[in-house]
Design a protein around this motif. Structure first.
Motif, short mmCIF file in Angstrom:
data_model
loop_
_atom_site.label_atom_id
_atom_site.label_comp_id
_atom_site.label_asym_id
_atom_site.label_seq_id
_atom_site.Cartn_x
_atom_site.Cartn_y
_atom_site.Cartn_z
N MET A 18 -7.25 -33.65 -21.34
CA MET A 18 -8.02 -33.09 -22.45
C MET A 18 -8.45 -34.15 -23.25
O MET A 18 -9.49 -34.18 -23.94
N ASN A 19 -7.62 -35.11 -23.77
CA ASN A 19 -7.82 -36.02 -24.78
C ASN A 19 -8.22 -37.50 -24.15
O ASN A 19 -8.22 -38.49 -24.85
N MET A 114 -8.33 -23.45 -24.96
CA MET A 114 -9.57 -24.27 -24.78
C MET A 114 -10.94 -24.09 -25.00
O MET A 114 -11.40 -24.89 -25.57
N GLN A 117 -10.87 -24.60 -28.80
CA GLN A 117 -11.02 -26.00 -29.16
C GLN A 117 -12.58 -26.35 -28.86
O GLN A 117 -13.18 -27.40 -29.65
N ALA A 118 -13.18 -25.95 -27.87
CA ALA A 118 -14.25 -26.31 -27.37
C ALA A 118 -15.33 -25.84 -28.66
O ALA A 118 -16.39 -26.83 -29.13
N GLN A 128 -18.17 -31.44 -23.29
CA GLN A 128 -17.49 -31.75 -22.19
C GLN A 128 -16.32 -30.96 -21.82
O GLN A 128 -15.97 -30.09 -21.00
N MET A 129 -15.89 -30.58 -23.38
CA MET A 129 -14.62 -29.42 -23.23
C MET A 129 -15.40 -28.01 -22.70
O MET A 129 -14.56 -27.40 -22.08
N LYS A 130 -16.41 -27.51 -23.23
CA LYS A 130 -16.73 -26.51 -22.71
C LYS A 130 -17.15 -26.39 -21.36
O LYS A 130 -16.99 -25.38 -20.50
N CYS A 133 -13.83 -25.88 -19.41
CA CYS A 133 -13.40 -24.55 -19.67
C CYS A 133 -14.34 -23.57 -18.51
O CYS A 133 -13.66 -22.72 -17.77
#
Length: 251
Positions: A18-19, A114, A117-118, A128-130, A133
């Motif tokens: 994730m990072n 997550m 966080q997104a 990108q995080m979305k 998910c």
């Protein structure tokens, strides 16, 4: 690769987390009778696992047991692929509270965190995080694998000189650590991280129950530990009993 003791190695496998880009540290324990893998990485990493196991001097086809510390995607995502690749039956172990996530009966536990966080991230990183998910939500059933044996606190598995299961909830509800008797090694999963050579707490944002996590850390002070293997950060050997006592608030 890093040899910890005879019949125990860390498999250092590159992974996009994730990072960002990083390395995960599954553990491989073996003797003449059994080959036991602790955690199975991300999806599409089967080739990397096969290569790493064989670099340790063990034939991939000898892999007989997989113990999952918990059902986060970077620990269980590659399980189905490894099972499919194997030419022999591999027995999968996990805590009963992780079983429904591994068997894809319910959505991944980490998705809610997550999503939050997104939503908090700005710009491209948030997008990108979305996407991650959304992809995990849409495809989680593809990662489904069966758990053959559920394990619980204090259970001793009679493999490779003895393996004790330590129930350590907090990071997830069914997180376990593994204690290898012969080498006095704690395979900590995500109970700890190693950062800049120091054994540290798991990041607070990854904890589902901080009180249970703190209780779990105290439980680990009961073991005679010469080496700690953390999935994120690798090996810690600088008087781990003392360091764990400090983290548990007992020194």
């Amino acid at each position: 690769m890093m040899k910890i003791a005879e019949g125990l190695e860390i498999l250092e496998i590159p992974a996009v987390l994730m990072n960002g880009p990083g390395v995960i540290h599954p553990s491989l324990i073996w003797d003449n009778d059994e080959v036991v893998l602790i955690d199975a990485g991300l999806t599409h990493q089967t080739h990397q696992f096969r290569e790493a196991i064989e670099k340790a001097g063990v034939q991939f086809e000898r892999l007989s047991k997989i113990i999952i510390t918990h059902a986060d995607a970077d620990h269980v995502g590659g399980l189905a692929g490894i099972l499919k690749e194997s030419t022999q039956k591999i027995t999968v172990f996990a805590h009963e509270k992780e079983k429904p996530y591994i068997e894809a009966e319910v959505l991944p536990l980490r998705l809610e965190q997550m999503d939050a966080q997104a939503a908090a991230l700005q710009g491209e990183l948030g997008q990108q995080m979305k996407k991650l998910c959304d992809a995990l939500r849409a495809n989680y059933k593809m990662l489904k694998a069966n758990v053959d044996v559920t394990v619980d606190d204090g259970q001793v598995l009679p493999y490779c000189g003895g393996i004790t299961v330590i129930y350590t909830p907090g990071h997830t509800f069914g997180h376990i650590c593994i204690y290898h008797h012969k080498s006095k090694t704690l395979i900590a999963g995500d109970a700890f991280n190693v950062e800049n050579g120091e054994l540290v707490y798991a990041p607070a944002f990854t904890l589902f129950d901080k009180d249970k996590y703190n209780e779990s850390i105290k439980k680990l002070t009961k073991y005679d530990i010469e080496t700690v293997i953390c999935y994120h950060g690798g090996v810690y050997r600088d008087n781990p009993n003392e360091r764990i006592a400090v983290l548990a608030g007992e020194q």
